[in-house]
Write an enzyme that holds these catalytic residues in place. Structure first.
Site, PDB file in Angstrom:
ATOM      1  N   GLU A   1      -1.337 133.308 110.967  1.00 43.95           N
ATOM      2  CA  GLU A   1      -1.365 131.628 110.369  1.00 43.95           C
ATOM      3  C   GLU A   1      -1.744 130.720 110.910  1.00 43.95           C
ATOM      4  O   GLU A   1       0.012 130.122 111.372  1.00 43.95           O
ATOM      5  CB  GLU A   1       0.027 131.860 109.348  1.00 43.95           C
ATOM      6  CG  GLU A   1       0.371 130.201 108.527  1.00 43.95           C
ATOM      7  CD  GLU A   1       1.514 130.262 107.948  1.00 43.95           C
ATOM      8  OE1 GLU A   1       2.604 131.679 108.232  1.00 43.95           O
ATOM      9  OE2 GLU A   1       1.779 129.794 107.109  1.00 43.95           O
TER      10      GLU A   1
ATOM     11  N   LYS B   1      -3.889 133.127 106.647  1.00 40.23           N
ATOM     12  CA  LYS B   1      -3.630 132.257 106.829  1.00 40.23           C
ATOM     13  C   LYS B   1      -3.881 130.871 106.881  1.00 40.23           C
ATOM     14  O   LYS B   1      -2.340 130.416 107.984  1.00 40.23           O
ATOM     15  CB  LYS B   1      -2.026 132.309 106.029  1.00 40.23           C
ATOM     16  CG  LYS B   1      -1.377 131.762 105.501  1.00 40.23           C
ATOM     17  CD  LYS B   1       0.113 132.195 105.213  1.00 40.23           C
ATOM     18  CE  LYS B   1       1.187 131.409 104.518  1.00 40.23           C
ATOM     19  NZ  LYS B   1       2.410 131.873 103.933  1.00 40.23           N
TER      20      LYS B   1
END
Ligand code: 5MM
Length: 327
Positions: free
Chosen positions: A178, A220
């Site tokens: 992420e 992400k």
């Protein structure tokens, strides 16, 4: 130490991001979760944090919309009221349990306020323990501000994400990678695109150098949007900019992309997701790994009423909207 075959990692990554379901990010750190509870007038304690996460996980039929739930270390080690450990209950409910393993951010000296995410020391042993207790996947979040991102900050965070991802795969855990470019600020769409491009290029260069198997990760990222204090862009412009940056930076070997919400309204991020889903020539599955867009209204509802049913319904409605956007 267990090294699972890559096909297993790839299968888990596909299970998380394909099939019209998404990931519920319920991994707020103790500090963040406590602040959110107190903001709603709920005293913060290990018990109230546990009760709240139990409310989320046990919403009836959640698995129809949710493939995985990200937990923080505290919740991962807690039990539901019926005595089942959270990761065990999640699997029994048809939801893969995940664990946030970064330990937060610290300033990078000489980089004008840019941050780097920490948590690599002892990570191998922690991952072995989480894997033994049922973790299917993990999450590590790098945080960038459009105003302070530098090539070195992107490189340092990419390096950390790559070391984390390689360690996860060594322990049979799928890493959620992420790199979040925050949407706070008054920057325009182009500035967000440039920052996101820099962050993603650095991440994929580092993942490649570290030998990470891209078929066994989940990316992400943020949607590419103007800052929250800038003039808004049209949905078409946001979706177009997001797809352009992802196509330039994300290899086709990545099976799935699960977007974060960045604190933007549920309806808006679901709309972005629905339009991205429909784009022709998209090589990866797209879905959501939202936190606030799924849970904020449910927490607010729970604070107003002692019983959990109404809050669970609010959560289910948001999860259904997000999942339907991917179908
Ligand atoms: C749920 O919040 C996660 C953990 O936050 P802290 O460690 O800062 O307490 C966070 O990483 C979250 O998973 C992502 O930001 C996505 O959540 P949003 O709300 O942006 O969709």
């Amino acid at each position: 130490m267990t090294t699972l075959p890559a096909t297993t990692l790839a299968a888990v990554a596909q299970q998380l991001t394909g099939g019209g379901r998404g990931i519920l990010a319920a991994d707020e750190s103790i500090k963040t979760m406590s602040a959110r509870l107190e903001q709603e007038g709920i005293p913060a304690s290990a018990t109230t944090r546990r009760d709240y996460r139990e409310l989320l996980l046990t919403a009836d039929g959640l698995a129809e919309w949710i493939s995985g739930i990200i937990l923080c270390d505290e919740t991962f080690g807690q039990d539901l009221a019926d005595g089942r450990a959270f990761p065990v209950a999640a699997r029994e409910l048809g939801i893969l349990p995940g664990i946030k393993v970064d330990t937060g951010t610290t300033g990078l000296p000489g980089q004008g306020g840019a941050l780097v995410t920490e948590g690599l020391d002892g990570l191998g042993a922690r991952l072995a323990s989480y894997a033994e207790r049922g973790a299917a996947f993990a999450k590590w979040r790098a945080v960038f501000d459009v105003r302070s991102i530098t090539p070195y900050a992107a490189h340092a965070n990419g390096h950390a994400l790559a070391r984390y991802a390689a360690l996860c795969q060594q322990h049979g855990i799928v890493p959620i990678v992420e790199p979040e470019v925050l949407c706070t600020g008054d920057h325009d769409l182009d500035a967000s695109a440039q920052a996101t491009r820099l962050a993603l290029r650095s991440v994929f260069a580092a993942l490649d150098a570290a030998g990470v198997d891209l078929s066994g990760i989940v990316l992400k990222p943020n949607f590419v949007t103007p800052g929250l204090d800038a003039a808004p862009a049209s949905v078409d412009d946001v979706v177009g900019a997001t797809f352009m940056v992802l196509r330039e930076t994300v290899p086709t070997a990545v099976p799935g992309i699960a977007f974060l919400s960045g604190g933007q309204p549920t309806e808006q991020v679901c709309r972005y997701l629905a339009d991205l889903t429909l784009l022709a020539g998209r090589p990866w599955a797209v879905t959501f790994s939202f936190g606030r867009a799924l849970v904020s209204a449910a927490l607010h509802t729970w604070a107003g009423q002692a019983e959990v049913g109404a809050a669970q319904q609010v959560l289910l409605d948001n999860c259904r909207s997000a999942a339907e956007a991917t179908r």
